[in-house]
Enzyme design. Structure first.
Site: not given
Length: 385
Positions: A115, A65, A119
């Site tokens: 971002y 996470l 990812k």
């Protein structure tokens, strides 16, 4: 004993996941199919680096996470989201650990911003690792998340709105028609734990939380504002709607600690008092009625409004009579035995305090009181008095 490694354990999803897993492990939550015979290996940014190597050697399942959302330098996106993922997978490879891996990603992985690129790179590295090492790997591409313990004024509009509205701070809605896709934290946690329980039975690839809510920004703002107003109006939201129920639960977690309590308006006179607690269009009205010793209240009947009385302190008698009958029914009630007395429609009724102390009655009505249509008709239970 299964060992579950959780990176980013102190983050929003991590806090909720570890809290639920700890409750399962301690036997406090038996609603999941996972065996409670497991150990949590929690790792976060402030953990000793040496622990990560140790945990990657020992773990039987990985929930990754950890990541970067809002760094000061955009270059930190790639380092925090791809770089740390790469480091984690290298350590698992080093120990030839074939534990399944869950990665928390974002729908922004489809976009070309810094971002999203970081990812996407993390996802590709994970899929490559899974294929090269014959390991089951799973990616959740999360949309907007909401729920308790989410950091306000960071990357969740729901958290920001809840936090600010609860504190009387103005919120800004640039476009009320902007539609968001939202996923609730408890639904995420349940999906992850069920996947862990299956020990990677599913095929590698993208996995999903199937309970999504598509809601406009304007509706979210209106609902949260109504939650704050409910303290003044007494009207609670329609909690039969799953999204409203979850959003309301989220809002309550942002209440300032010194403002958990709030006063109610009490209508008092020499006979006692009557105080409305909650009102609901779907569930009716909840109230408290206090009657002084020797006092009788009521002497009326209703067409559609029906009620339930529960004496929680003191002793008294509830009398009822069908308005077309002379027969009076009496129910003697007290705090020595909790029992509910139904007040049917078409029955005139009263309640009298027979004790030396206040008679306190918790009352429910199937509808909220409407001064324009009170549905209340005076008629004595005993017409000879």
């Amino acid at each position: 004993m299964k060992k579950i490694l959780i990176t980013g354990a102190k983050g929003f999803v991590g806090k909720n996941l570890t809290a639920t897993l700890n409750a399962i492990r301690e036997g406090k939550d038996k609603s999941f199919s996972i065996s409670p015979d497991f150990e949590l290996l929690c790792y976060d940014i402030d953990s000793d680096k040496a622990l990560l190597d140790e945990y990657c050697r020992e773990c039987d399942f990985v929930v990754h996470l950890a990541g970067i959302n809002r760094p000061q330098d955009p270059a930190e996106f790639m380092k925090g989201n791809f770089g740390f993922t790469d480091e984690l997978l290298d350590l698992l490879s080093k120990h030839r650990n074939k534990a399944p891996v869950i990665l928390s990603s974002s729908i922004q992985a489809e976009l070309a911003n810094d971002y999203g690129k970081s990812k996407k790179a993390g996802e590709e590295r994970l899929f490559q690792y899974g294929e090269e090492n014959d390991v089951k790997v799973y990616v959740y591409r999360f949309p907007n998340l909401f729920g308790k313990w989410c950091r306000p004024n960071y990357n969740s509009v729901v958290a920001t709105f809840c936090n600010n509205v609860a504190r009387g701070i103005d919120i800004r809605v640039n476009d009320r028609n902007t539609e968001l896709t939202l996923v609730y934290i408890d639904d995420i946690v349940r999906a992850m734990i069920e996947l862990i329980a299956e020990d990677g039975a599913e095929e590698s690839g993208y996995v999903f939380v199937h309970k999504e809510y598509h809601v406009t920004l304007g509706r979210i703002a209106d609902l949260i504002m109504s939650f704050r107003a409910s303290r003044e109006t007494g009207h609670i939201p329609d909690l039969s709607d799953p999204f409203i129920k979850k959003l309301h639960a989220t809002y309550t977690s942002y209440l300032p600690e010194h403002e958990f309590s709030y006063p109610l308006t009490s209508h008092a006179d020499e006979r006692g008092s009557f105080t409305e607690i909650l009102k609901s269009k779907a569930a009716g009205q909840f109230s408290v009625n206090v009657i002084k010793p020797g006092i009788r209240k009521g002497e009326h009947w209703h067409h559609t409004k029906n009620e339930k009385f529960l004496v929680v302190s003191g002793k008294g008698v509830i009398r009822l009579r069908n308005i077309f009958s002379d027969e009076v029914l009496e129910y003697y009630v007290s705090d020595e035995k909790f029992e509910v007395v139904d007040i049917p429609t078409g029955y005139t009724h009263n309640i009298e305090n027979l004790g030396d102390a206040d008679l306190v009655t918790f009352m429910w009505s199937n509808e909220c009181f409407d001064p324009a249509r009170p549905d209340t008709y005076f008629l004595k239970v005993n017409e000879n008095e």
